[in-house]
Design a protein around this motif. Structure first.
Motif, mmCIF file in Angstrom:
data_model
loop_
_atom_site.group_PDB
_atom_site.id
_atom_site.type_symbol
_atom_site.label_atom_id
_atom_site.label_comp_id
_atom_site.label_asym_id
_atom_site.label_seq_id
_atom_site.Cartn_x
_atom_site.Cartn_y
_atom_site.Cartn_z
ATOM 1 N N ARG A 1 19.066 21.578 -2.630
ATOM 2 C CA ARG A 1 18.834 21.878 -4.053
ATOM 3 C C ARG A 1 19.423 20.780 -4.950
ATOM 4 N NH1 ARG A 1 21.225 26.495 -1.974
ATOM 5 N NH2 ARG A 1 23.095 26.178 -3.257
ATOM 6 N N LEU A 2 19.380 19.569 -4.503
ATOM 7 C CA LEU A 2 19.927 18.460 -5.290
ATOM 8 C C LEU A 2 18.982 18.114 -6.437
ATOM 9 C CD1 LEU A 2 21.082 16.174 -2.341
ATOM 10 C CD2 LEU A 2 22.456 17.851 -3.608
ATOM 11 N N CYS A 3 19.554 17.840 -7.588
ATOM 12 C CA CYS A 3 18.740 17.525 -8.764
ATOM 13 C C CYS A 3 18.293 16.064 -8.746
ATOM 14 C CB CYS A 3 19.536 17.795 -10.035
ATOM 15 S SG CYS A 3 19.912 19.543 -10.288
ATOM 16 N N PRO A 4 17.087 15.807 -9.226
ATOM 17 C CA PRO A 4 16.608 14.423 -9.291
ATOM 18 C C PRO A 4 17.268 13.680 -10.443
ATOM 19 C CG PRO A 4 15.007 15.873 -10.299
ATOM 20 C CD PRO A 4 16.085 16.764 -9.733
ATOM 21 N N TRP A 5 17.301 12.363 -10.356
ATOM 22 C CA TRP A 5 17.709 11.552 -11.498
ATOM 23 C C TRP A 5 16.683 11.741 -12.619
ATOM 24 C CZ3 TRP A 5 22.475 9.712 -11.195
ATOM 25 C CH2 TRP A 5 23.009 9.380 -9.963
ATOM 26 N N ALA A 6 17.091 11.453 -13.841
ATOM 27 C CA ALA A 6 16.236 11.719 -15.011
ATOM 28 C C ALA A 6 14.889 10.997 -14.941
ATOM 29 C CB ALA A 6 16.975 11.336 -16.288
ATOM 30 N N ASP A 7 14.853 9.844 -14.291
ATOM 31 C CA ASP A 7 13.627 9.030 -14.227
ATOM 32 C C ASP A 7 12.764 9.348 -13.013
ATOM 33 O OD1 ASP A 7 14.450 6.823 -11.957
ATOM 34 O OD2 ASP A 7 16.152 7.427 -13.167
ATOM 35 N N THR A 8 13.270 10.144 -12.091
ATOM 36 C CA THR A 8 12.643 10.276 -10.776
ATOM 37 C C THR A 8 11.233 10.850 -10.823
ATOM 38 O OG1 THR A 8 14.722 10.425 -9.536
ATOM 39 C CG2 THR A 8 12.789 11.457 -8.557
ATOM 40 N N LYS B 1 0.807 -1.214 0.000
ATOM 41 C CA LYS B 1 0.000 0.000 0.000
ATOM 42 C C LYS B 1 0.848 1.275 0.000
ATOM 43 C CE LYS B 1 -3.798 -2.223 2.531
ATOM 44 N NZ LYS B 1 -4.591 -2.234 3.800
ATOM 45 N N VAL B 2 2.067 1.157 0.518
ATOM 46 C CA VAL B 2 2.926 2.325 0.692
ATOM 47 C C VAL B 2 4.299 2.051 0.095
ATOM 48 C CG1 VAL B 2 4.077 3.824 2.386
ATOM 49 C CG2 VAL B 2 1.746 2.985 2.833
ATOM 50 N N LEU B 3 4.834 3.030 -0.629
ATOM 51 C CA LEU B 3 6.218 2.987 -1.077
ATOM 52 C C LEU B 3 6.971 4.068 -0.312
ATOM 53 C CD1 LEU B 3 5.905 2.659 -4.971
ATOM 54 C CD2 LEU B 3 5.788 0.877 -3.235
ATOM 55 N N ALA B 4 7.972 3.646 0.457
ATOM 56 C CA ALA B 4 8.782 4.585 1.240
ATOM 57 C C ALA B 4 10.161 4.686 0.594
ATOM 58 C CB ALA B 4 8.898 4.106 2.686
ATOM 59 N N PHE B 5 10.591 5.900 0.320
ATOM 60 C CA PHE B 5 11.806 6.109 -0.470
ATOM 61 C C PHE B 5 12.946 6.701 0.343
ATOM 62 C CE2 PHE B 5 8.508 5.873 -3.600
ATOM 63 C CZ PHE B 5 9.107 5.376 -4.754
ATOM 64 N N ASP B 6 14.104 6.059 0.229
ATOM 65 C CA ASP B 6 15.341 6.721 0.590
ATOM 66 C C ASP B 6 15.532 7.872 -0.394
ATOM 67 O OD1 ASP B 6 18.115 6.930 1.741
ATOM 68 O OD2 ASP B 6 18.626 6.392 -0.321
ATOM 69 N N ILE B 7 16.277 8.904 0.004
ATOM 70 C CA ILE B 7 16.375 10.093 -0.850
ATOM 71 C C ILE B 7 17.759 10.270 -1.473
ATOM 72 C CG2 ILE B 7 16.137 12.597 -0.947
ATOM 73 C CD1 ILE B 7 13.514 11.030 -0.652
ATOM 74 N N PHE B 8 18.786 10.444 -0.659
ATOM 75 C CA PHE B 8 20.120 10.764 -1.179
ATOM 76 C C PHE B 8 20.700 9.597 -1.967
ATOM 77 C CE2 PHE B 8 19.910 13.231 2.900
ATOM 78 C CZ PHE B 8 19.715 14.468 2.314
ATOM 79 N N GLY B 9 20.849 9.796 -3.263
ATOM 80 C CA GLY B 9 21.387 8.738 -4.116
ATOM 81 C C GLY B 9 20.316 7.911 -4.778
ATOM 82 N N THR B 10 19.177 7.740 -4.124
ATOM 83 C CA THR B 10 18.078 6.948 -4.686
ATOM 84 C C THR B 10 17.165 7.810 -5.547
ATOM 85 O OG1 THR B 10 18.108 5.472 -2.751
ATOM 86 C CG2 THR B 10 16.133 5.434 -4.136
ATOM 87 N N VAL B 11 16.752 8.940 -5.001
ATOM 88 C CA VAL B 11 15.816 9.841 -5.683
ATOM 89 C C VAL B 11 16.540 11.030 -6.308
ATOM 90 C CG1 VAL B 11 13.869 11.416 -5.293
ATOM 91 C CG2 VAL B 11 13.850 9.134 -4.264
ATOM 92 N N VAL B 12 17.553 11.533 -5.612
ATOM 93 C CA VAL B 12 18.305 12.695 -6.108
ATOM 94 C C VAL B 12 19.786 12.352 -6.283
ATOM 95 C CG1 VAL B 12 16.712 14.399 -5.172
ATOM 96 C CG2 VAL B 12 18.615 13.588 -3.755
ATOM 97 N N ASP B 13 20.410 13.079 -7.201
ATOM 98 C CA ASP B 13 21.817 12.865 -7.566
ATOM 99 C C ASP B 13 22.678 13.872 -6.803
ATOM 100 O OD1 ASP B 13 24.289 12.579 -8.758
ATOM 101 O OD2 ASP B 13 23.626 13.125 -10.776
ATOM 102 N N TRP B 14 23.090 13.503 -5.592
ATOM 103 C CA TRP B 14 23.849 14.429 -4.756
ATOM 104 C C TRP B 14 25.224 14.743 -5.346
ATOM 105 C CZ3 TRP B 14 28.453 12.465 -3.092
ATOM 106 C CH2 TRP B 14 28.569 11.082 -3.009
ATOM 107 N N HIS B 15 25.886 13.746 -5.934
ATOM 108 C CA HIS B 15 27.268 13.945 -6.383
ATOM 109 C C HIS B 15 27.362 14.997 -7.481
ATOM 110 C CE1 HIS B 15 31.002 13.132 -8.605
ATOM 111 N NE2 HIS B 15 31.491 12.791 -7.423
ATOM 112 N N SER B 16 26.608 14.809 -8.554
ATOM 113 C CA SER B 16 26.672 15.764 -9.668
ATOM 114 C C SER B 16 26.199 17.147 -9.255
ATOM 115 C CB SER B 16 25.826 15.259 -10.840
ATOM 116 O OG SER B 16 26.390 14.094 -11.393
#
Length: 234
Positions: free
Chosen positions: A100-107, A8-23
């Motif tokens: 202000r981290l950018c999301p991955w292209a698919d996010t 019923k629920v999708l819980a997301f990690d953020i740094f690295g999973t949803v957003v691209d911290w390195h770039s």
């Protein structure tokens, strides 16, 4: 594929999973014209996060926000890299790059598709204001933002994973934890959550090969969030 019909629920990690911290950090350092190896600086900044977090978990350091942790690490790195010319405003602005981290292209597309069927939420050690700012900056369509601040505990404490279940009034096995880090998923599984691994081969940039091998213990393994959409629709 394992049966996930009860999710019923999708819980997301953020740094690295949803957003691209390195770039995002590399781009900010270049924008500020800071004369430094931006790739290594970004890696060092992120590498300091886990040891600092462990100090709070053991009681060696008071439990503080991730913003404070990032600033403490930044101050150490500015000395290490002999960057001594930044004003207080410049240092504060640089520290806020984590907002202000950018999301991955698919996010964004992936989250919007998943939101049609599931409750989607964050489950991050990032503080609430940071996660709200990220959502605003990157148009992340969360139904709810869960932070370590909600539970007065950092992942991998069971209080975080089980706290989401309690506050959303679902059973732990009705939550699918989505992350690009096997350690996060292992901790979620130990609390009864289901788990989905997302490949992020470029999380550490192009100079380090990030191992994205499958783990048999996960319920799903997806190349990105759009692939997760496809796998959950089957």
């Amino acid at each position: 594929m394992k049966n996930l019909n009860n999710i019923k629920v999708l819980a997301f990690d953020i740094f690295g999973t949803v957003v691209d911290w390195h770039s995002s950090i590399v781009a900010e350092l270049n924008r500020m014209k800071i004369q430094v190896d931006a790739n290594q600086f970004a890696l060092d900044w992120r590498a300091g996060y886990r040891p600092a977090m462990d100090k709070t978990l053991t009681g060696e350091m008071n439990c503080v926000s991730v913003d404070v942790i990032h600033r403490l690490i930044l101050e150490e790195l500015l000395i290490k890299y002999n960057i001594l010319h930044l004003s207080e405003k410049q240092k504060s602005d640089l520290n806020l790059i984590w907002h202000r981290l950018c999301p991955w292209a698919d996010t964004v597309q992936g989250l919007n598709k998943l939101k049609d069927k599931y409750i989607i939420c964050t489950l991050s050690n990032g503080n609430i204001r940071l996660l709200v700012d990220l959502a605003k900056y990157s148009n992340l369509p969360w139904d709810y933002i869960f932070s370590a601040e909600n539970f007065y505990a950092y992942k991998p404490s069971p209080k975080t994973y089980l706290g989401v279940a309690e506050l959303l009034d679902v059973k732990p096995n009705e939550i699918l934890m989505v992350a690009a880090h096997h350690s996060d998923l292992a901790a979620a599984r130990s609390c009864g959550l289901r788990t989905a691994y997302i490949e992020r081969p470029l999380e550490l940039g192009t100079t380090i090969k990030n191992n994205v091998s499958p783990c048999i213990d996960n319920d799903l393994h997806a190349s990105d969030l759009l692939d997760l959409v496809d796998k959950l629709s089957k």
